[in-house]
Design an enzyme around this catalytic site. Structure first.
Site, PDB file in Angstrom:
ATOM      1  N   ARG A 103       0.798  -1.232   0.000  1.00 21.74           N
ATOM      2  CA  ARG A 103       0.000   0.000   0.000  1.00 21.74           C
ATOM      3  C   ARG A 103       0.824   1.272   0.000  1.00 21.74           C
ATOM      4  NH1 ARG A 103      -2.748  -3.030   4.041  1.00 21.74           N
ATOM      5  NH2 ARG A 103      -4.240  -4.344   2.960  1.00 21.74           N
ATOM      6  N   VAL A 104       2.074   1.228   0.436  1.00 27.16           N
ATOM      7  CA  VAL A 104       2.830   2.485   0.493  1.00 27.16           C
ATOM      8  C   VAL A 104       4.156   2.448  -0.251  1.00 27.16           C
ATOM      9  CG1 VAL A 104       1.806   3.221   2.669  1.00 27.16           C
ATOM     10  CG2 VAL A 104       3.882   1.849   2.707  1.00 27.16           C
TER      11      VAL A 104
END
Ligand code: ATP
Ligand code: MG
Length: 501
Positions: free
Chosen positions: A366-367
């Site tokens: 996600r990052v």
């Protein structure tokens, strides 16, 4: 002897009353009421704190985990030999802690920080509490530097940044530990300290990991903290916190740390055992109600610190073992929701020979994209989408023989990509090698080759480019960018090689 007069007695009594200390003295020692299964109940210690360490008269230590009105429950950090009803127990006033420092690099220790590799004492730089508050929001910053795993399937599609928490999840024997150890091997020369925390593993498995790290020269920058299946359950319970405390020491110095928790399923089981033995009420799957907090307070401590705090980081690779691929069981869903993404390993792929068995559809980071180098970002392009299309096509073309040209081309391309994502153990690919592979894959360089020969062509082409266009490789490694000119040179050099074969 002079007789004591009545006035003397009165003055003595008066001074006694004046000097009377209203705070009754807290008793600092107690007695064992019962002991067994690594748990002891103790009577007589009045002011023990949750998490405090107590010592038995035979030297064994334990940690307070349960406080009731007239007794406390403790979990033992050792065997209960020599502890019996009536044994004396003393408070230490200290919470569980662990020594840490540079001298621990290259060593194998237990959950209390004691060496278990037979190489003698270790001099610590600091003694830190095992449990510690996580850095606050102001003290953090977003991830901006990649933590390269050296595994093409991960770095190209699910990039991990320093300070990120990426879960490795899959059934037993799907290569979970291998992904973590390969990542450790790939940190050589990258200024990352690696900590491998083994929780509830077989001692032989841990020994194999240590051997492997040694063989590839990775022990020099690594620490192995082992609480094996045969160690007391209390050791297994504190092991991940202890490993994190060690890592925090380095992070606070502005250094980068990679920590592997292998695995948190067994950690949750250890905690469940403790809770049940202490008589706490069981909830879903017999875990106690606070089992989410068990892992959230652990993984929250892994962070990328702000520049004001020195900019250090702890990247976490927690591992979770699923049963029959069920990611919606209690502990897996908990840890999925705490982490910044997951690498999902699939048994079916593993047995088909697709190793590492990364399921591209169910994995996510996600990052990490923010931390990916420009070169990787540009080179990886549409690989995820191509693979998704390939998987769909694969299903409904299984039974048909006459395919149109476009479908056939898509299938060939997908097959080549799947082949390229295969990677043997202990063979991390450098960033430049991955970029070269991806650029050529996009050019459909591998599509017309027989599936079984793709891997060889990939490696041969890379070494040809390294030999004949070394500056291309250097420029990618140094500038971390992929200019159109460099891209064209990769393609031209590779084509020259293919034609010459
Ligand atoms: P466990 O559930 O027992 O902890 P695991 O999921 O951690 O297993 P590993 O121990 O990493 O799995 O790997 C299982 C086996 O698969 C090992 O024998 C390992 O050598 C093999 N293996 C793992 N990854 C690869 C790979 N990329 N290529 C070839 N073999 C692999
Ligand atoms: Mg394993």
């Amino acid at each position: 002897m002079a007789a004591v007069s009545a006035t003397d007695i009165i003055s003595i009594i008066r001074s006694e009353i004046e000097n009377f200390d209203a705070d009754f003295e807290a008793k600092e020692t107690g007695e064992v009421i019962s002991v067994g299964d690594g748990i002891a109940r103790i009577y007589g210690i009045d002011h023990a704190q949750y998490g405090e360490v107590v010592v038995f008269d035979n030297g064994v230590k334990a940690m307070v985990q349960d406080i009731k009105e007239h007794e406390i429950g403790v979990v033992l950090f050792g065997r209960d030999f020599g502890i019996h009803e009536g044994s004396r127990v003393a408070r230490t006033g200290k919470r569980a802690g662990i020594p840490t420092g540079d001298a621990f690099l290259g060593r194998v220790i237990n959950a209390l920080g004691e060496p278990i590799d037979g190489k003698g004492d270790i001099k610590e730089d600091e003694y830190r509490p095992v449990e510690h508050e996580a850095p606050g929001i102001i003290d953090r910053q977003s991830v901006d530097t990649p933590l390269e795993t050296g595994i093409l399937a991960i770095d190209s599609m699910f990039p991990i940044g320093r300070g990120q928490r990426e879960l490795i999840i899959g059934d037993r024997q799907t290569g979970k530990t291998s992904i973590a150890t390969d990542t450790i091997l790939n940190q050589k020369g990258k200024n990352v300290i690696c900590i491998y925390a083994a929780i509830g593993q077989k001692a032989s498995t841990v020994a194999r990991v240590v051997e492997n790290l040694k063989k590839f020269g990775a022990m020099d920058y690594s620490i192995v903290l082992a609480a094996t299946a045969s160690d007391p359950v209390a050791d297994q319970y504190i092991a991940p916190y202890a490993a994190t405390a060690m890592a925090e020491h380095f992070m606070n110095q502005g250094r980068d740390v990679l920590i592997v928790y292998d695995d948190l399923s067994k950690h949750a089981v250890a905690y469940r055992t403790i809770s049940l033995l202490l008589g706490r009420s069981p909830g879903r799957e017999a875990y106690p109600g606070d089992v989410f907090y068990l892992h959230s307070r652990l993984l929250e401590r892994c962070a990328k610190l702000s520049d004001a705090k020195g900019g250090g980081s702890i990247t976490a690779l927690p591992i979770i073992e699923t049963q029959d691929g069920d990611v919606s069981a209690y502990i897996p869903t908990n840890v999925i929701s705490i982490t910044d993404g997951q690498i999902f390993l699939e048994t079916k792929l593993f047995f088909e020979g697709q190793r590492p068995a990364v399921n591209v559809g169910l994995s996510v980071s996600r990052v990490g994209g923010a931390a990916q180098t420009k070169a990787m970002k540009k080179a990886s392009g549409t690989i995820r989408i191509d693979l998704a299309q390939y998987r769909e096509l694969e299903v409904f073309t299984q039974f048909s023989s006459d395919l149109d040209e476009t479908t056939k081309a898509q299938l060939d391309h997908g097959n080549a990509l799947m082949e390229l994502l295969k990677q043997p153990l202990n063979h991390p690919l450098s960033m430049a090698d991955q970029v070269i592979t991806l650029v050529l894959a996009q050019e459909k360089y591998f599509d017309d080759v027989d599936r079984s020969k793709v891997k060889k062509l990939q490696l041969d082409t890379i070494s040809f480019i390294r030999d004949n266009a070394a500056d291309v490789v250097n420029e990618i490694e140094e500038k971390k960018e992929l200019t159109d000119e460099i891209k064209q040179r990769i393609i031209d050099t590779a084509k020259k090689y293919k034609a010459s074969r």
